[in-house]
Design a protein around this motif. Sequence first.
Motif, PDB file in Angstrom:
ATOM      1  N   ILE A 411       0.907  -1.107  -0.145  1.00 18.23           N
ATOM      2  CA  ILE A 411       0.088   0.074   0.073  1.00 18.23           C
ATOM      3  C   ILE A 411       1.088   1.012   0.030  1.00 18.23           C
ATOM      4  O   ILE A 411       1.499   1.450   0.850  1.00 18.23           O
ATOM      5  CB  ILE A 411      -0.931  -0.010   0.941  1.00 18.23           C
ATOM      6  CG1 ILE A 411      -1.722  -1.213   1.282  1.00 18.23           C
ATOM      7  CG2 ILE A 411      -1.778   1.451   1.194  1.00 18.23           C
ATOM      8  CD1 ILE A 411      -2.599  -1.314   2.585  1.00 18.23           C
ATOM      9  N   TYR A 412       1.078   1.889  -1.180  1.00  7.52           N
ATOM     10  CA  TYR A 412       1.940   2.946  -1.112  1.00  7.52           C
ATOM     11  C   TYR A 412       1.303   4.364  -1.327  1.00  7.52           C
ATOM     12  O   TYR A 412       0.224   4.448  -2.047  1.00  7.52           O
ATOM     13  CB  TYR A 412       2.807   2.749  -2.743  1.00  7.52           C
ATOM     14  CG  TYR A 412       3.683   3.727  -3.008  1.00  7.52           C
ATOM     15  CD1 TYR A 412       5.197   3.341  -2.957  1.00  7.52           C
ATOM     16  CD2 TYR A 412       3.326   4.796  -3.807  1.00  7.52           C
ATOM     17  CE1 TYR A 412       6.043   4.135  -3.273  1.00  7.52           C
ATOM     18  CE2 TYR A 412       4.220   5.587  -4.228  1.00  7.52           C
ATOM     19  CZ  TYR A 412       5.786   5.407  -4.156  1.00  7.52           C
ATOM     20  OH  TYR A 412       6.797   6.421  -4.390  1.00  7.52           O
ATOM     21  N   VAL A 413       1.461   5.176  -0.374  1.00  2.32           N
ATOM     22  CA  VAL A 413       0.867   6.424  -0.232  1.00  2.32           C
ATOM     23  C   VAL A 413       1.869   7.710  -0.413  1.00  2.32           C
ATOM     24  O   VAL A 413       2.756   7.678   0.197  1.00  2.32           O
ATOM     25  CB  VAL A 413       0.485   6.640   1.441  1.00  2.32           C
ATOM     26  CG1 VAL A 413      -0.505   7.934   1.209  1.00  2.32           C
ATOM     27  CG2 VAL A 413      -0.630   5.413   1.603  1.00  2.32           C
ATOM     28  N   ASP A 414       1.312   8.223  -1.556  1.00  4.89           N
ATOM     29  CA  ASP A 414       2.306   9.597  -1.812  1.00  4.89           C
ATOM     30  C   ASP A 414       1.534  10.688  -1.582  1.00  4.89           C
ATOM     31  O   ASP A 414       0.572  11.122  -2.505  1.00  4.89           O
ATOM     32  CB  ASP A 414       2.743   9.480  -3.286  1.00  4.89           C
ATOM     33  CG  ASP A 414       3.603  10.495  -3.833  1.00  4.89           C
ATOM     34  OD1 ASP A 414       3.814  11.505  -3.100  1.00  4.89           O
ATOM     35  OD2 ASP A 414       4.389  10.318  -4.572  1.00  4.89           O
ATOM     36  N   PRO A 415       1.518  11.434  -0.541  1.00  9.45           N
ATOM     37  CA  PRO A 415       0.635  12.718  -0.309  1.00  9.45           C
ATOM     38  C   PRO A 415       1.061  13.994  -1.247  1.00  9.45           C
ATOM     39  O   PRO A 415      -0.032  14.356  -1.596  1.00  9.45           O
ATOM     40  CB  PRO A 415       1.140  13.066   1.100  1.00  9.45           C
ATOM     41  CG  PRO A 415       1.752  11.634   1.849  1.00  9.45           C
ATOM     42  CD  PRO A 415       2.410  10.967   0.623  1.00  9.45           C
ATOM     43  N   SER A 416       2.162  13.996  -1.611  1.00  6.63           N
ATOM     44  CA  SER A 416       2.593  14.960  -2.806  1.00  6.63           C
ATOM     45  C   SER A 416       1.719  14.815  -3.963  1.00  6.63           C
ATOM     46  O   SER A 416       1.415  15.913  -4.722  1.00  6.63           O
ATOM     47  CB  SER A 416       3.964  15.102  -3.055  1.00  6.63           C
ATOM     48  OG  SER A 416       4.371  13.940  -3.753  1.00  6.63           O
ATOM     49  N   ALA A 417       1.285  13.587  -4.372  1.00  6.28           N
ATOM     50  CA  ALA A 417       0.554  13.357  -5.590  1.00  6.28           C
ATOM     51  C   ALA A 417      -0.932  12.952  -5.304  1.00  6.28           C
ATOM     52  O   ALA A 417      -1.684  12.713  -6.199  1.00  6.28           O
ATOM     53  CB  ALA A 417       1.258  12.077  -6.440  1.00  6.28           C
ATOM     54  N   ASP A 418      -1.346  13.315  -4.004  1.00 14.10           N
ATOM     55  CA  ASP A 418      -2.677  12.816  -3.484  1.00 14.10           C
ATOM     56  C   ASP A 418      -2.924  11.493  -4.051  1.00 14.10           C
ATOM     57  O   ASP A 418      -3.995  11.222  -4.679  1.00 14.10           O
ATOM     58  CB  ASP A 418      -3.518  13.696  -4.070  1.00 14.10           C
ATOM     59  CG  ASP A 418      -5.040  13.772  -3.226  1.00 14.10           C
ATOM     60  OD1 ASP A 418      -5.170  12.864  -2.500  1.00 14.10           O
ATOM     61  OD2 ASP A 418      -5.684  14.734  -3.356  1.00 14.10           O
ATOM     62  N   MET A 419      -2.168  10.394  -3.873  1.00 15.35           N
ATOM     63  CA  MET A 419      -2.063   8.831  -4.535  1.00 15.35           C
ATOM     64  C   MET A 419      -1.893   8.055  -3.632  1.00 15.35           C
ATOM     65  O   MET A 419      -1.096   8.052  -2.842  1.00 15.35           O
ATOM     66  CB  MET A 419      -0.849   9.106  -5.586  1.00 15.35           C
ATOM     67  CG  MET A 419      -0.951   7.691  -6.351  1.00 15.35           C
ATOM     68  SD  MET A 419       0.328   7.464  -7.575  1.00 15.35           S
ATOM     69  CE  MET A 419       1.581   6.809  -6.356  1.00 15.35           C
ATOM     70  N   VAL A 420      -2.873   6.885  -3.711  1.00 14.99           N
ATOM     71  CA  VAL A 420      -2.699   5.719  -3.111  1.00 14.99           C
ATOM     72  C   VAL A 420      -2.633   4.607  -4.060  1.00 14.99           C
ATOM     73  O   VAL A 420      -3.510   4.624  -4.987  1.00 14.99           O
ATOM     74  CB  VAL A 420      -3.979   5.498  -2.204  1.00 14.99           C
ATOM     75  CG1 VAL A 420      -4.018   3.867  -1.465  1.00 14.99           C
ATOM     76  CG2 VAL A 420      -3.961   6.558  -0.860  1.00 14.99           C
TER      77      VAL A 420
END
Length: 455
Positions: A411-420
């Motif tokens: 489960i990869y969460v990238d807040p900078s891209a608003d992506m899960v």
Amino acid sequence: MTVLRSVLRRFVASPTALGAGLAAVSLLAVPAAAQTAPLSAQESDPAVMGWMKGFPPPRDRIITQPESVYFSFPKLRWSVCHLRELLPTEEISRGLGAPRPLEYPPPYQFANERQAIDALTFKPIDSDKTMTWEESLYANYTDGLLILHKGRVVYERYLGCLNPDGKHAAMSMTKSVTGLLASILVAEGKLNDSALVSDIIPEVKGKGYGSATVRQVMNMTTGLKFSEDYSDPDADIWRYSAAVSPLPKAEHFQGPSGYWDYLPTVEAQGQHGAAFHYKTIDADMLGWIVSRVSGKSVTELASERLWQPIGAEQDAYMTVDGTGVPFAGGGLSAGLRDLGRLGLLMLNEGVVGGERLFPAEAVRSIREGGDASKFGTNYPALLGGRYSSMWWIYPGQEGVFAARGVHGQTIYVDPSADMVLVRFASYPRAENPLIDPTSLPAFRAMAEYLKSSPN
């Protein structure tokens, strides 16, 4: 070969406790030549292999346990979706309410988005050769992949054994669920992470875990004598495996029985808090702590605090030991979309549909925790990263954090891209450093693509 057979016999007798997930036995079960040149993802697809097809299936297409090493490649590509048929489990109930729907774009837009994403290109680490996103799915033996951007599903694929209504082994992503439950209790003031483990679990007083703090367990900086070297038939992992097997013990078996019987036997080695050492037993100890503090099993607490309030569409389940204790370090199987919902919960710091489920500090403490100076060098693609509350904090300025499990789960969460991004996979070997050189550049390329997307 005699030693290998002995190791495999010991594994087959007790298959549920695998340090980095359920499947590191694949490293032992597959001959060296096969490890270097395994069947491709397309060739090893369970439908192509014909596993468990027919009434009855052909004898050489049957996967059972303990008669066969069901987590050896290519059998594992079927087994990751069928653990409940092989091992006793306990349910994580989604409750009786309607699932919380995920948002999708219109069908034509969704199809166009998938086509564009499949054609996205990147270069793997230390490679000059360009790879497409779709090629990377097969290179990493992907079984399911879901991407959410700005809370909306922009990509969803099912391959291998997985269907939209199926469940897949999460491997060591289970640890991150356990770590999140502990972080929630800490943020709510119900668990003191500065307390000694022995203050909460008196059974380990004077033992290896007794002088460790809860936080040292949460961040895997305990100093304990425990080897997860699967190639060593005398490694601690095999004694652990025998102890926690849900199968009947051999007539003359001697030793601890179950997770909570085994953990007090672990001895100290080195200094608590000195360095990060990845140990599945820390996750199982944390599961014990969480259960003792909350008065609920990990499965009950996960249902109450996560699966029900996020509006999961499927029950999940966890494997258990012979006394019914859930495997807090690697026993979870769940649906792809529900782990997407869990990823959104992490991205939004505990808020779902405008409703706060727990204090934001529970997630912030994960993202801001850990110590890069203690992380070590065992994960080349993550150098400079951290490990906090059983979550991996990636290096870089994007604030990426992830749950990870062997054979390619994330489960990869990238807040900078608003992506899960959620991926289930059944890579032939239980070594994520072999997958990272392809996966991490692909995920970064995806984040950059979504940042530039007008939607």
